[in-house]
Design an enzyme around this catalytic site. Sequence first.
Site, PDB file in Angstrom:
ATOM      1  CE  LYS A 113      -4.388  -1.828   1.446  1.00 39.05           C
ATOM      2  NZ  LYS A 113      -5.443  -1.905   2.482  1.00 39.05           N
ATOM      3  CE  LYS A 193      -7.535 -10.881  -4.584  1.00 35.35           C
ATOM      4  NZ  LYS A 193      -7.100 -11.274  -3.531  1.00 35.35           N
ATOM      5  CE  LYS A 196     -16.827   0.998  -5.377  1.00 36.13           C
ATOM      6  NZ  LYS A 196     -16.530   1.999  -4.252  1.00 36.13           N
TER       7      LYS A 196
END
Length: 331
Positions: A113, A193, A196
């Site tokens: 991240k 994968k 959203k």
Amino acid sequence: MNRKRIFSGIRPTGEIHLGNYFGALRNWVDLMHQYDCVYGVVDYHAITTPFEAKTMPQMVFNTMAALIAVGLDAEKCMMMVQSDVPEHTELAWILSCLAPLGQMERMTQFKEKSQQDPENINLGLLAYPALMAADILIYRADVVPVGDDQVQHLELTRDLARKFNNAFGDYFPEPQPLLTPTPRIMGLDGKAKMSKTLNNHISLFEESDVLQQKIMTAVTDENRKRRNDPGNPDICNIFSLHNIYSKNDEVQMIDRECRVAGIGCVDCKKILHGHLETSIAPFRDRYKELHEKPDEVRDIAREGAKRCLPIAQETLQEVKSRLGIGKHQFV
Ligand code: SF4
């Protein structure tokens, strides 16, 4: 007989897609029949990455409605919103004081991240796994359903439980991972994968026409340029969805016919759309119904928090007493 306790959480991303369903929620529904389950909409986790305060309440509501729509039953499990049980964050602080900085910095998800969004490396992002540990330990959960990407975080939870027990006396169980096989759901781009963020997803509550349009425009075997070219189902995203939604004999027929150009992608996709529509229609109807009767969702969340609070308060009180803090009632 006392059932073992499970905790699991889902971030309020506002839209639940097939990947979320097969990766977690379907499993949650099964588990509520065997375990004493606590399921949380973990909004404090959601603020570790950029978010919109304006839309957050709706995202939390939608996620809670989604849990109910997929079949979680408030009579059989506890469903709550994390920030309604503030003991989570208080325990997270205590656990943060036990968590070695080096170990936190080595967490794969933190590193990923941080690389994805170097402008937003905040302390909460680093402490995320300590909050996750608190979510689990505040209920003294025995078991945690985890996907491959969460194993490291659960390992940290176990380390922290052990560390606390060694320093302050045995109290926390070391929660065991419950690894459940979940099909890997690829996105409609066929490259990554389903997610959203990547906008390659099919919502679990997709309207029929949108569903059809998404399937008909999805990437298939990119080497198959014309109807008469043979295809390769092994690298086709649509085929991986057939594996989930179609009966065995149909899967075998598509596998066979695709390789000899006996079936075209349009027909193949139409079959998939039919099965998917049948499968998600009840979820969509229930989800809509819950939006028409929002009090049902709010009552379930309120009731869930009410049941969770005494457990969480008891844990926190015991933890604080073992730490030698919070014993004196000055206020
Ligand atoms: Fe994929 Fe079906 Fe086209 Fe074969 S026929 S490439 S499985 S969509």
